[in-house]
Design a protein around this motif. Sequence first.
Motif, PDB file in Angstrom:
ATOM      1  N   ASP A   1       0.834  -1.207   0.000  1.00 51.31           N
ATOM      2  CA  ASP A   1       0.000   0.000   0.000  1.00 51.31           C
ATOM      3  C   ASP A   1       0.864   1.251   0.000  1.00 51.31           C
ATOM      4  OD1 ASP A   1      -2.263  -1.580   0.028  1.00 51.31           O
ATOM      5  OD2 ASP A   1      -2.709  -1.246   2.163  1.00 51.31           O
ATOM      6  N   TRP A   2       1.916   1.252   0.840  1.00 52.96           N
ATOM      7  CA  TRP A   2       2.804   2.409   0.905  1.00 52.96           C
ATOM      8  C   TRP A   2       3.502   2.616  -0.434  1.00 52.96           C
ATOM      9  CZ3 TRP A   2       7.928   3.432   0.119  1.00 52.96           C
ATOM     10  CH2 TRP A   2       8.375   4.684   0.528  1.00 52.96           C
TER      11      TRP A   2
ATOM     12  N   ALA B   1       2.495   1.795  -3.428  1.00 50.93           N
ATOM     13  CA  ALA B   1       1.556   2.329  -4.422  1.00 50.93           C
ATOM     14  C   ALA B   1       1.330   3.823  -4.188  1.00 50.93           C
ATOM     15  CB  ALA B   1       0.235   1.564  -4.359  1.00 50.93           C
ATOM     16  N   ALA B   2       1.129   4.204  -2.932  1.00 50.48           N
ATOM     17  CA  ALA B   2       0.924   5.617  -2.613  1.00 50.48           C
ATOM     18  C   ALA B   2       2.180   6.430  -2.926  1.00 50.48           C
ATOM     19  CB  ALA B   2       0.528   5.774  -1.145  1.00 50.48           C
ATOM     20  N   ARG B   3       3.342   5.875  -2.626  1.00 54.52           N
ATOM     21  CA  ARG B   3       4.602   6.571  -2.874  1.00 54.52           C
ATOM     22  C   ARG B   3       4.825   6.785  -4.366  1.00 54.52           C
ATOM     23  NH1 ARG B   3       7.925  10.238  -0.731  1.00 54.52           N
ATOM     24  NH2 ARG B   3      10.031   9.950  -1.505  1.00 54.52           N
ATOM     25  N   ARG B   4       4.496   5.772  -5.168  1.00 50.81           N
ATOM     26  CA  ARG B   4       4.640   5.926  -6.616  1.00 50.81           C
ATOM     27  C   ARG B   4       3.747   7.057  -7.137  1.00 50.81           C
ATOM     28  NH1 ARG B   4       4.894  -0.120  -6.766  1.00 50.81           N
ATOM     29  NH2 ARG B   4       7.082  -0.579  -7.182  1.00 50.81           N
ATOM     30  N   GLU B   5       2.538   7.175  -6.584  1.00 50.91           N
ATOM     31  CA  GLU B   5       1.650   8.263  -6.984  1.00 50.91           C
ATOM     32  C   GLU B   5       2.244   9.615  -6.617  1.00 50.91           C
ATOM     33  OE1 GLU B   5      -2.393   7.851  -5.662  1.00 50.91           O
ATOM     34  OE2 GLU B   5      -2.487   5.768  -6.321  1.00 50.91           O
ATOM     35  N   VAL B   6       2.802   9.733  -5.416  1.00 50.02           N
ATOM     36  CA  VAL B   6       3.428  10.982  -4.979  1.00 50.02           C
ATOM     37  C   VAL B   6       4.593  11.334  -5.892  1.00 50.02           C
ATOM     38  CG1 VAL B   6       4.854  12.002  -3.145  1.00 50.02           C
ATOM     39  CG2 VAL B   6       2.712  10.858  -2.568  1.00 50.02           C
TER      40      VAL B   6
END
Length: 137
Positions: free
Chosen positions: A64-65, A67-72
């Motif tokens: 989850d982290w 995926a969120a980090r890639r978006e950021v």
Amino acid sequence: MSAELPPYYFRVRDNGAFVFRVTTEDRQRRIAMDQIAVINIRNGDVKPHGDRVLEPEDLAAIRDWMAARREVLSARELDDIFRTVDHLNTTAQWVQTRATEDELEAITDPLLLAMHDLRSVLVRKRAERLMRERDGD
């Protein structure tokens, strides 16, 4: 600080993060951070720290982290490109209104080469998109 701490802490580093499990199990409610893994955001590698075996909930939190980090990172990258457009505009204004002869001499060739390289790539990519669109119709 909030009363409830997250179960994991991700210390960001180049290309990923160190993953820590956060606990406050002793009587003094001291925060303990136990490193459980090292992750590489580029290739998706998750390496347990030491002899540790990661639990399914650890892996889920890590995924989850990531995926969120890639978006950021993706959003930051696009923002950087738009900032580059702004910088090119302010550079053009600076060249036209304030640059000295010595300053122009120092920046002209490197800037022209970088702009030529960028223009070549943009034109090629646009042509590829147009060809795909034409062939797809």
